[in-house]
Design an enzyme around this catalytic site. Structure first.
Site, PDB file in Angstrom:
ATOM      1  CG  HIS A 101      -1.706   1.251   1.377  1.00  0.00           C
ATOM      2  ND1 HIS A 101      -2.432   1.777   0.334  1.00  0.00           N
ATOM      3  CD2 HIS A 101      -1.905   2.085   2.431  1.00  0.00           C
ATOM      4  CE1 HIS A 101      -3.032   2.891   0.740  1.00  0.00           C
ATOM      5  NE2 HIS A 101      -2.719   3.099   2.001  1.00  0.00           N
ATOM      6  CG  ASP A 126       5.099  -5.058 -21.404  1.00  0.00           C
ATOM      7  OD1 ASP A 126       4.532  -5.596 -22.372  1.00  0.00           O
ATOM      8  OD2 ASP A 126       6.178  -4.439 -21.487  1.00  0.00           O
ATOM      9  CG  HIS A 166      -6.854   5.409   0.702  1.00  0.00           C
ATOM     10  ND1 HIS A 166      -7.290   4.335   1.439  1.00  0.00           N
ATOM     11  CD2 HIS A 166      -5.603   5.681   1.157  1.00  0.00           C
ATOM     12  CE1 HIS A 166      -6.356   3.990   2.317  1.00  0.00           C
ATOM     13  NE2 HIS A 166      -5.329   4.795   2.159  1.00  0.00           N
ATOM     14  CE1 TYR A 220      11.639  -7.804 -20.413  1.00  0.00           C
ATOM     15  CE2 TYR A 220      11.027  -8.324 -18.166  1.00  0.00           C
ATOM     16  CZ  TYR A 220      11.746  -7.569 -19.053  1.00  0.00           C
ATOM     17  OH  TYR A 220      12.562  -6.583 -18.593  1.00  0.00           O
TER      18      TYR A 220
HETATM   19 ZN   LIG Z   1      -3.434   4.715   3.031  1.00  0.00          ZN
END
Ligand SMILES: [Zn+2]
Length: 230
Positions: A101, A126, A166, A220
């Protein structure tokens, strides 16, 4: 806890502590606002950043162990305030081994506008296989953020979701893959922003996006080399 799980936890605490330095290296985080977690394979446990600890002070010993309800199992510090969201993703998506995050600036600017990032670049095709989608607005605390992440990413090619108003959540088969997705998401978001600022980006054909995605995901990189036969 088996010896094997204890060994995995030791290694993952090292790995996750080290991966947080990629968040600062690529300038994806300000202060302590970003976190990495990893599922402990073969158990209902995860390792995650402790809450409010600066990235310079993160060591393997500071990384905490929680169960998949987000309850602290091992460690001296309180887990990240985003632990419930990470735990929800691990419960709902068994294939996911890592979650990241961040509030990285360009990607979060798209989240602030509630706009998904359309695919106008080969690098995005990709890694993300198309658009980087917008997830719902959700308040921190309960399972709402986790539910929003899973509802958006389940069945979607993209390993990144822009949670509205956010920031970014990314998933991967392991923590390193989720960190890579967070780095690439910010890179693509920055370029897409610049392209939009300069004019109208040129669309890509869906068939080309599909071909790029398939090649990158399957061909790849360094493939295992078959032993030479004599
Ligand atoms: Zn956050």
């Amino acid at each position: 806890m088996t010896i094997e799980v204890s060994r995995q936890i030791r290694e993952l605490r090292e790995t996750v502590a080290r991966l947080h330095s990629e968040l600062t290296r690529y300038q994806l985080v300000a202060w302590t606002a970003g976190n990495v977690s990893a599922r402990v394979p073969g158990s209902d446990l995860m390792v995650i950043k402790p809450s409010g600890v600066s990235y310079d002070d993160l060591t393997a010993d500071t990384i905490v162990v929680c169960d998949l309800d987000g309850v602290l199992v091992e460690g001296d510090l309180a887990p990240s305030s985003d632990t419930a969201a990470h735990a929800y993703v691990y419960r709902a998506m068994p294939e996911v081994g890592g979650v990241v995050h961040t509030h990285s600036s360009y990607a979060t600017a798209w989240a602030a506008r509630g706009e998904s990032i359309p695919c106008h670049l080969t690098a995005q095709a990709d890694e993300f296989g198309g658009e980087i989608p917008i997830g719902p607005f959700a308040l921190i605390g309960g399972d709402d953020i986790g539910k929003g992440i899973v509802a958006t990413l389940a069945g979607h090619r993209s390993p990144a979701v822009l949670m509205r108003n956010h920031g970014v959540f990314t998933i991967g088969r392991d923590a390193r893959a989720a960190v890579k997705a967070a780095v690439m998401c910010e890179d693509v978001a920055r370029t897409a922003h610049l392209a939009r600022a300069l004019g109208q980006p040129v669309p890509m054909a869906q068939a080309d996006i599909d071909a790029l995605y398939h090649r990158y995901q399957n061909v790849y990189g360094q493939q295992p080399v078959a032993p030479a036969s004599s």
